[in-house]
Design a protein around this motif. Structure first.
Motif, mmCIF file in Angstrom:
data_model
loop_
_atom_site.group_PDB
_atom_site.id
_atom_site.type_symbol
_atom_site.label_atom_id
_atom_site.label_comp_id
_atom_site.label_asym_id
_atom_site.label_seq_id
_atom_site.Cartn_x
_atom_site.Cartn_y
_atom_site.Cartn_z
ATOM 1 N N GLY A 79 0.825 -1.215 0.000
ATOM 2 C CA GLY A 79 0.000 0.000 0.000
ATOM 3 C C GLY A 79 0.856 1.262 0.000
ATOM 4 N N ARG A 80 0.161 2.413 -0.045
ATOM 5 C CA ARG A 80 0.885 3.695 -0.066
ATOM 6 C C ARG A 80 1.768 3.842 1.181
ATOM 7 N NH1 ARG A 80 -3.982 5.211 -2.796
ATOM 8 N NH2 ARG A 80 -5.080 4.836 -0.846
ATOM 9 N N MET A 81 1.182 3.599 2.362
ATOM 10 C CA MET A 81 1.974 3.715 3.589
ATOM 11 C C MET A 81 2.961 2.558 3.709
ATOM 12 S SD MET A 81 1.796 6.403 5.303
ATOM 13 C CE MET A 81 2.744 5.778 6.678
ATOM 14 N N GLU A 115 -2.037 -8.802 0.891
ATOM 15 C CA GLU A 115 -3.367 -9.406 1.070
ATOM 16 C C GLU A 115 -3.368 -10.883 0.693
ATOM 17 O OE1 GLU A 115 -7.191 -7.607 -0.191
ATOM 18 O OE2 GLU A 115 -5.906 -5.917 -0.736
ATOM 19 N N PHE A 175 -0.881 -0.412 8.773
ATOM 20 C CA PHE A 175 -1.641 0.684 8.152
ATOM 21 C C PHE A 175 -2.481 0.015 7.075
ATOM 22 C CE2 PHE A 175 0.365 4.859 9.358
ATOM 23 C CZ PHE A 175 1.366 4.379 10.180
ATOM 24 N N THR A 176 -3.634 -0.548 7.461
ATOM 25 C CA THR A 176 -4.461 -1.252 6.471
ATOM 26 C C THR A 176 -5.897 -0.734 6.535
ATOM 27 O OG1 THR A 176 -4.797 -3.108 8.022
ATOM 28 C CG2 THR A 176 -3.017 -3.333 6.428
ATOM 29 N N GLY A 195 -1.686 2.386 12.637
ATOM 30 C CA GLY A 195 -1.930 3.703 12.041
ATOM 31 C C GLY A 195 -3.260 3.769 11.325
ATOM 32 N N THR A 211 -6.920 4.246 10.178
ATOM 33 C CA THR A 211 -7.968 5.177 10.635
ATOM 34 C C THR A 211 -9.334 4.661 10.180
ATOM 35 O OG1 THR A 211 -7.884 6.565 8.663
ATOM 36 C CG2 THR A 211 -6.362 7.122 10.457
ATOM 37 N N ALA A 229 -2.430 5.478 16.880
ATOM 38 C CA ALA A 229 -2.515 6.923 16.677
ATOM 39 C C ALA A 229 -2.993 7.218 15.263
ATOM 40 C CB ALA A 229 -1.148 7.571 16.903
ATOM 41 N N PRO A 230 -3.971 8.086 15.130
ATOM 42 C CA PRO A 230 -4.487 8.417 13.801
ATOM 43 C C PRO A 230 -3.499 9.243 12.992
ATOM 44 C CG PRO A 230 -5.515 9.817 15.460
ATOM 45 C CD PRO A 230 -4.674 8.809 16.195
ATOM 46 N N ASN A 231 -2.471 9.760 13.657
ATOM 47 C CA ASN A 231 -1.445 10.495 12.924
ATOM 48 C C ASN A 231 -0.117 10.324 13.654
ATOM 49 O OD1 ASN A 231 0.258 12.541 11.762
ATOM 50 N ND2 ASN A 231 -1.617 13.315 10.825
ATOM 51 N N MET A 232 0.864 9.795 12.922
ATOM 52 C CA MET A 232 2.139 9.451 13.555
ATOM 53 C C MET A 232 3.177 10.559 13.380
ATOM 54 S SD MET A 232 2.106 6.010 14.472
ATOM 55 C CE MET A 232 0.756 4.834 14.435
ATOM 56 N N LYS A 282 -8.606 8.645 -0.383
ATOM 57 C CA LYS A 282 -8.883 8.410 1.046
ATOM 58 C C LYS A 282 -10.338 7.974 1.219
ATOM 59 C CE LYS A 282 -8.269 10.335 5.652
ATOM 60 N NZ LYS A 282 -7.675 9.098 6.170
HETATM 61 P P1 NAD Z 1 -3.655 1.747 0.841
HETATM 62 O O1 NAD Z 1 -5.009 1.338 0.356
HETATM 63 O O2 NAD Z 1 -2.686 2.312 -0.131
HETATM 64 O O3 NAD Z 1 -2.934 0.511 1.582
HETATM 65 C C1 NAD Z 1 -3.585 -0.437 2.363
HETATM 66 C C2 NAD Z 1 -2.950 -1.779 2.014
HETATM 67 O O4 NAD Z 1 -3.439 -2.782 2.911
HETATM 68 C C3 NAD Z 1 -3.267 -2.249 0.597
HETATM 69 O O5 NAD Z 1 -2.051 -2.508 -0.082
HETATM 70 C C4 NAD Z 1 -4.046 -3.557 0.820
HETATM 71 O O6 NAD Z 1 -3.748 -4.521 -0.179
HETATM 72 C C5 NAD Z 1 -3.509 -3.983 2.173
HETATM 73 N N1 NAD Z 1 -4.353 -4.978 2.831
HETATM 74 C C6 NAD Z 1 -5.715 -5.018 2.948
HETATM 75 N N2 NAD Z 1 -6.104 -6.131 3.576
HETATM 76 C C7 NAD Z 1 -4.976 -6.823 3.905
HETATM 77 C C8 NAD Z 1 -4.731 -8.056 4.575
HETATM 78 N N3 NAD Z 1 -5.722 -8.808 5.052
HETATM 79 N N4 NAD Z 1 -3.446 -8.450 4.729
HETATM 80 C C9 NAD Z 1 -2.430 -7.716 4.261
HETATM 81 N N5 NAD Z 1 -2.601 -6.533 3.593
HETATM 82 C C10 NAD Z 1 -3.862 -6.101 3.440
HETATM 83 O O7 NAD Z 1 -3.936 2.786 2.022
HETATM 84 P P2 NAD Z 1 -2.912 3.815 2.716
HETATM 85 O O8 NAD Z 1 -3.051 5.173 2.081
HETATM 86 O O9 NAD Z 1 -1.558 3.190 2.817
HETATM 87 O O10 NAD Z 1 -3.592 3.962 4.161
HETATM 88 C C11 NAD Z 1 -3.816 2.836 4.979
HETATM 89 C C12 NAD Z 1 -4.416 3.289 6.302
HETATM 90 O O11 NAD Z 1 -3.479 4.101 7.027
HETATM 91 C C13 NAD Z 1 -5.685 4.153 6.165
HETATM 92 O O12 NAD Z 1 -6.569 3.860 7.219
HETATM 93 C C14 NAD Z 1 -5.141 5.583 6.307
HETATM 94 O O13 NAD Z 1 -6.114 6.529 6.733
HETATM 95 C C15 NAD Z 1 -4.110 5.338 7.388
HETATM 96 N N6 NAD Z 1 -3.074 6.369 7.503
HETATM 97 C C16 NAD Z 1 -2.678 6.681 8.763
HETATM 98 C C17 NAD Z 1 -1.646 7.576 8.968
HETATM 99 C C18 NAD Z 1 -1.160 7.827 10.380
HETATM 100 O O14 NAD Z 1 -0.204 8.609 10.573
HETATM 101 N N7 NAD Z 1 -1.737 7.156 11.391
HETATM 102 C C19 NAD Z 1 -1.022 8.195 7.866
HETATM 103 C C20 NAD Z 1 -1.443 7.851 6.584
HETATM 104 C C21 NAD Z 1 -2.470 6.916 6.407
#
Ligand code: NAD
Length: 269
Positions: free
Chosen positions: A11-13, A35, A75-76, A98, A100, A122-125, A160
């Motif tokens: 994923g992005r994070m 996944e 972060f999933t 992480g 949310t 934490a919702p924001n790290m 998002k």
């Molecule tokens: P994203 O959709 O790019 O990535 C999520 C990844 O999780 C995907 O690659 C997906 O394939 C994977 N995934 C889903 N189910 C899975 C499973 N069962 N096993 C393994 N992998 C699985 O999303 P993102 O932009 O990376 O954001 C992810 C989460 O993090 C969101 O909730 C976002 O709001 C949150 N976030 C939090 C912070 C923070 O600082 N706390 C910062 C950025 C994003």
């Protein structure tokens, strides 16, 4: 060395986290989970992240790498995170969350693990956002009872899925707590049509979703004659990823409990 596993590594994070762990001298990239059913299983996670081969291939379950890591960084999505938390409880692992968009029920479930798993949630790290929360507390205490209207405005990229952002909600909570208000009673999340004038104690939220905005939050304190705006702008996901790695190193030494970034950064609640 803290051995870190990254779930959602494609994923992005997840991809940003691979780079953040690589840059940290006290953490090591132990595993990456994609996944179930993903064709990316077997791919080197460094290559997934554009960082070159790292010698760790993606797997599609936690069970497949259970002996390799100490701390899971997640972060999933809410349902996935809660399953992973149950796994960590069962196998004596620590977790940094992480994700949310959790419902009240999800958070109650998460909280139920506080006596069996060391958790940072934490919702924001980002360090900057967590410092901003302290500034907001101070501003709310000084201004909130002096007739200043409080509004929270957040902007994120078009992909998002939850709104308002977890960070915006956290900012609203910090401000509400500082003023002895309850966000559930005073938060206003929608204004449309003949919604009438603003009430004195409401805390309004506005959401923007556009393009590739990484994350921007402004809390406005406005009254007749002046307006104060406290703004945080993230320009790269690396700020969240570096905070998450710092949290992983910190939680590696801690007992069972639910902690936040204020604890990790020793900012005090
Ligand atoms: P994203 O959709 O790019 O990535 C999520 C990844 O999780 C995907 O690659 C997906 O394939 C994977 N995934 C889903 N189910 C899975 C499973 N069962 N096993 C393994 N992998 C699985 O999303 P993102 O932009 O990376 O954001 C992810 C989460 O993090 C969101 O909730 C976002 O709001 C949150 N976030 C939090 C912070 C923070 O600082 N706390 C910062 C950025 C994003």
């Amino acid at each position: 060395m803290t051995r870190i596993a990254i779930v959602g590594v494609a994923g992005r994070m997840g991809r940003t986290l691979v780079n953040a762990v690589e840059q940290d001298a006290k953490a090591t990239l132990a595993a990456g989970i994609v996944e179930p059913g993903s064709s990316l299983a077997g791919v080197d996670i460094g290559e997934l992240a554009g960082a070159g081969k790292k010698g760790v291939t993606a797997v599609n379950s936690l069970a497949a790498c259970v002996d390799d890591f100490d701390v899971l960084v997640d972060f999933t999505a809410p349902a996935v995170t809660l399953e992973n938390l149950a796994f960590c409880a069962e196998h004596g692992k620590r977790i940094v969350i992480g994700t949310t968009g959790m419902s009240d029920d999800d958070i109650a479930t998460l909280d139920g693990y506080r006596d069996s798993v060391p958790i940072v949630f934490a919702p924001n790290m980002s360090v900057g956002v967590n410092l901003t929360l302290k500034l907001l507390e101070t501003a709310a205490q000084a201004l909130g009872d002096e007739g200043y209207d409080i509004e929270v405005i957040e902007s994120h990229h078009r992909h998002k899925v939850d709104a308002p952002s977890g960070t915006a909600l956290k900012m609203g909570e910090v401000v509400a707590d500082a003023l002895g208000r309850n966000l559930k009673d005073h938060g206003v999340f929608e204004r449309v049509g003949q919604c009438g004038p603003r009430t004195r104690d409401e805390i309004g939220f506005a959401t923007v979703r556009a393009g590739d905005i990484v994350g921007e939050h402004t809390v406005m304190f406005a009254t007749e004659g002046e307006r104060i705006e406290i703004t945080h702008k993230a320009s790269s996901r690396m700020t969240f990823a570096k905070g998450a790695v710092r949290a992983a190193r910190w939680i590696a030494e801690k007992d069972n409990g639910r902690y936040g970034m204020q604890d990790v950064l020793a900012l005090g609640e």
